[in-house]
Motif scaffolding. Structure first.
Motif, short mmCIF file in Angstrom:
data_model
loop_
_atom_site.label_atom_id
_atom_site.label_comp_id
_atom_site.label_asym_id
_atom_site.label_seq_id
_atom_site.Cartn_x
_atom_site.Cartn_y
_atom_site.Cartn_z
N SER A 1 0.22 8.72 -7.93
CA SER A 1 -0.12 9.50 -6.73
C SER A 1 -0.38 8.57 -5.57
O SER A 1 -0.76 7.40 -5.74
CB SER A 1 -1.36 10.36 -7.00
OG SER A 1 -2.51 9.54 -7.14
N ILE A 2 -0.14 9.08 -4.38
CA ILE A 2 -0.35 8.27 -3.18
C ILE A 2 -1.81 7.85 -3.08
O ILE A 2 -2.12 6.73 -2.65
CB ILE A 2 0.10 9.07 -1.94
CG1 ILE A 2 1.62 9.26 -1.97
CG2 ILE A 2 -0.33 8.38 -0.66
CD1 ILE A 2 2.17 10.10 -0.84
N LEU B 1 -2.96 4.45 -4.50
CA LEU B 1 -2.56 3.18 -3.88
C LEU B 1 -3.77 2.35 -3.47
O LEU B 1 -3.74 1.12 -3.54
CB LEU B 1 -1.67 3.45 -2.66
CG LEU B 1 -0.29 4.06 -2.95
CD1 LEU B 1 0.45 4.35 -1.64
CD2 LEU B 1 0.53 3.11 -3.81
N VAL C 1 4.40 8.36 2.63
CA VAL C 1 4.16 7.14 1.87
C VAL C 1 3.86 5.98 2.81
O VAL C 1 2.93 5.18 2.58
CB VAL C 1 5.37 6.82 0.96
CG1 VAL C 1 5.22 5.43 0.34
CG2 VAL C 1 5.52 7.87 -0.12
N ALA D 1 0.35 6.39 4.32
CA ALA D 1 -0.71 6.11 3.36
C ALA D 1 -0.80 4.61 3.06
O ALA D 1 -1.91 4.04 2.99
CB ALA D 1 -0.46 6.89 2.07
N ALA D 2 0.36 3.96 2.86
CA ALA D 2 0.35 2.53 2.56
C ALA D 2 -0.27 1.74 3.70
O ALA D 2 -1.07 0.81 3.48
CB ALA D 2 1.76 2.05 2.28
#
Length: 753
Positions: free
Chosen positions: A667-668, A671, A700, A703-704
């Motif tokens: 899941s995101i 991370l 993605v 979030a990263a």
């Protein structure tokens, strides 16, 4: 609570100094009151030392030591009264109240010893009791013949009772000491001091009794034996090992040769006295000797009977231990079913038995799917409970006579010696699979596992159990590859595939040794500057006689064994050396180039991964900051324990990159918990035109970045894809549009536009 070790040493040293000073003063003091006062003080020192030792070391049975101290105190009271009668009243102190104090001391000393014996003993110990009685009868006989008998005949009623009481008390003391000595347990310093104290007391009583009618004088050398008795008891209590004396002892003391000789000597006392009477003509009390002889013979026969029982019990225990050891050697400790060695042995026996009949031997290999995830998610305790439940279910499902065993961490086997038809064997495998996949209740938690089952049947002439097990493993691996949770039978297609795999594994191994593997490098480009920031190292195989083999032609096979670890070590060393070369040869002012190396899940899970990376960096002389380790997202799902290794690698200073993100089930939100600084979005997401794929990539990336990670878009092959990832905020890009993988001396990079 803790013990003040320096304080213990100080107290012992002070006790010894005081004892030495008092004994020295006593030896030079004039006879009479001064000498007797010092005698009493020495006794009081022994009492104080005993009490202080108990309060300092706090043994498990303090009552034993307090009883010993009380008995010693009564001896001191007797010494005091003896001195009052002798030195102040000038009256012969025998008999006197001092004797009553002395005699009252013996029950307390004996009680203290019995408490110690009881505290040390686990269960009944009749043998030691009989040994003690044998010694008591022998010593009592000697005491009567040479000491008490003469006094009893020559004195009045009161003195006669005293004459009998002292030897009787000493006999009981000796018997109790024998009981303590014949029991199990360590012979510590405190034990030896205690035994020395009471042995000195016995010796002092004997010497005093013998010399009292002739040469004994107050203050003479026999008094040193009483000093030893008093001071050694205090020293025994002050020694730290006194705690061990009251600890339960589980082991049993064997019937040693020394013990046998001692008992034999005691048994022979009565016959030796009768023989002495015949030889010397000296009249020995006949009936007492005969009664003692009868008792000794009876006790000896009892002891022999107990020795026989002990021998039988020991033999029975030995057989039980051998049975337990044999079971442990042949069975898995966790599940209680057969272990791998037993499965192979029984398979070999079954193959030998069915060989002449032409029948086959069936083998099922049950491989639990994603079992590592159960351990990592719920803990090894839950994983162990699941394994035990699965083993029980397979045993209930298997037929009577079938052997169920554990052949790997998450692999169980069923040996079917007479499988009947292939259909019946596959049917058994299906029933086993259904039983395994039922939910497992562990505490208040329900755990579900699936399994991949491989089935194989031996052919005529098969004699190798390892080969049969390998066939079942290949079938189980095929079941996993087909989607898990199913049964696959080993057939000719798998047989050919297994032979080809074995040949390919051998070729890979030989290729590594022959230097047939090379690295190609593909550039990673910064989207904001267009500069190359580093390269990903990609293994290629220039196989002799076959030409260039792409990764898909050897990586999947290598990943099924430790070959992937060998290949990974070679890639680490080779890539690190190349990166170090780039670092040395870079123009002034040019940025440093990083090199990224893919690490397999199998290699990452081994304890050798961190030393392997350290070795590669050291050999190449490459700073850790210039090495990036790429770990696929699926590794985090299949091997959750790999996260600890990732953290250890990051602590070395290397970068960690999550590769192929979007192909697994991470899941995101997870991370933020990963020890990684880079994330590579998989080419399938970059190339996808499905509705929502663009929004997913944007999510993605966002979030990263929120978690401080650099985002790399891999597999960019068109200008449209490049424009998209640039618009969505990717930091770096990698793909055929900008650079194809190539050897280090043939690198060509097209700047993004």
């Amino acid at each position: 609570m803790g013990v003040d070790i320096p304080g213990v040493h100080r107290r012992r040293a002070g006790y010894l100094v005081c004892a030495a000073v008092l004994v020295a003063l006593w030896s030079v003091a004039p006879d009479g009151l001064p000498k007797d006062v010092l005698f009493v003080v020495v006794g009081l020192l022994g009492v104080v030392g005993t009490v202080v030792g108990v309060r300092t070391h706090r043994p498990r049975a303090p009552a034993a030591w307090y009883l010993l101290a009380a008995g010693l105190l009564l001896f001191v009271v007797g010494d005091f009264l003896y001195s009052v009668y002798l030195d102040l009243l000038h009256v012969e102190p025998y008999p006197s109240p001092a004797d009553w104090a002395y005699l009252a001391a013996y029950p307390l000393l004996i009680a203290g010893l019995l408490v110690l014996i009881r505290a040390r003993r686990v269960g009944r110990d009749l043998a030691s009791l009989v040994d003690a009685l044998i010694v008591a009868v022998a010593v009592g006989l000697v005491a009567w013949v040479f000491v008490a008998g003469a006094y009893a005949e020559a004195t009045g009623t009161g003195q006669r009772l005293l004459a009998l009481a002292y030897p009787a008390a000493d006999v009981v003391i000796v018997a109790t000491l024998v009981r303590l000595a014949s029991g199990p347990g360590l012979r510590s310093v405190s034990y030896r001091l205690l035994m020395g104290s009471l042995a000195s007391l016995f010796a002092a009583d004997v010497v005093y009794t013998v010399l009292a009618r002739t040469t004994y004088a107050d203050g003479s050398w026999p008094d040193m034996l009483f000093f030893c008795a008093y001071l050694l008891l205090g020293a025994a209590a002050l020694d730290p090992s006194m705690r061990d004396l009251s600890e339960p002892v589980l082991t049993e003391r064997r019937f040693s040769r020394r013990r046998m000789i001692g008992l034999a000597a005691a048994v022979l006392v009565a016959p030796m006295l009768e023989a002495a009477e015949l030889v010397t003509g000296i009249d020995v009390d006949g009936w007492q000797v005969k009664v003692a002889n009868l008792l000794l013979v009876s006790l000896t026969l009892t002891r022999l009977y107990l020795a026989v029982l002990e021998a039988r019990a020991e033999a029975s225990r030995r057989v039980q231990v051998q049975d337990v050891l044999a079971h442990q050697v042949a069975h898995d400790a966790l599940t209680g079913i057969a272990n791998r060695a037993t499965v192979l042995d029984e398979t070999a026996g079954a193959l030998d038995r069915v060989g002449p009949t032409g029948q086959g031997v069936g083998l099922l290999l049950v491989s639990l799917d994603h079992f590592r995830a159960v351990n990592d998610r719920y803990g090894h305790g839950t994983g162990d409970a699941v394994l035990r439940t699965v083993a029980r279910r397979i045993r209930r499902t298997a037929r009577p006579g079938d052997l169920v065993g554990r052949v790997g961490g998450d692999e169980l086997a069923v040996l079917v010696e007479v499988p009947g038809s292939d259909v019946e064997l596959v049917g058994l495998a299906v029933r086993v699979l259904e039983a395994v996949q039922l939910p497992v209740q562990v505490g208040d938690r329900e755990v579900r596992v699936t399994a991949s089952v491989g089935v194989t049947v031996s052919r005529v002439g098969d004699t190798d159990p390892d080969r049969l097990l390998q066939e079942a493993e290949v079938a189980a691996a095929q079941a996993r590859g087909d989607g898990r949770g199913r049964v696959v039978a080993y057939d000719d297609v798998l047989r050919v595939r297994m032979r080809e795999r074995a040949e390919l594994e051998n070729a890979i191994r030989n290729g590594l040794a022959a230097g047939e593997f090379v690295l190609h490098y593909q550039a990673l480009v910064d989207l904001s500057t267009g500069a190359v920031t580093g390269y990903e190292a990609l293994a290629r195989w220039e196989r002799h006689g076959h030409g260039m083999v792409p990764p898909s032609g050897f990586i999947p096979v290598a990943e099924q064994s430790t070959l992937i670890c060998d290949l990974g070590r070679w890639c680490l060393r080779t890539a690190a050396v190349q990166a170090a070369t780039w670092l040395r040869e870079r123009p002034a002012g040019a940025p440093e180039l990083r090199v990224a190396v893919n690490i397999s899940g199998r290699h990452l899970s081994t304890p050798e991964i961190v030393p392997d990376v350290e070795h590669a960096l050291a050999v190449a002389g490459l700073p850790a900051r210039l090495l990036v380790l790429e770990i696929t997202e699926t590794v985090l799902v299949d091997r959750p324990s790999a996260r600890a290794q990732m953290t250890a690698l990051r602590d070395l200073g290397v970068d960690i990159s999550i590769d192929d993100f979007g192909t697994g089930y991470t899941s995101i939100g997870q991370l933020q918990h990963l020890p990684a600084s880079k994330l590579k979005i998989d080419r399938s997401l970059i190339a996808s035109t499905a509705p929502g794929s663009r929004e997913l990539v944007a999510l993605v990336v966002h979030a990263a970045h929120a978690f401080g990670m650099t985002v790399v878009a891999e597999g960019v092959e068109t200008t449209e894809q490049l424009a998209t990832v640039r618009e969505l905020g990717c930091d770096r890009v990698q793909g055929f549009l900008l650079a194809r993988p190539a050897p280090a001396d043939q690198l060509v990079v097209v700047a993004p536009r």
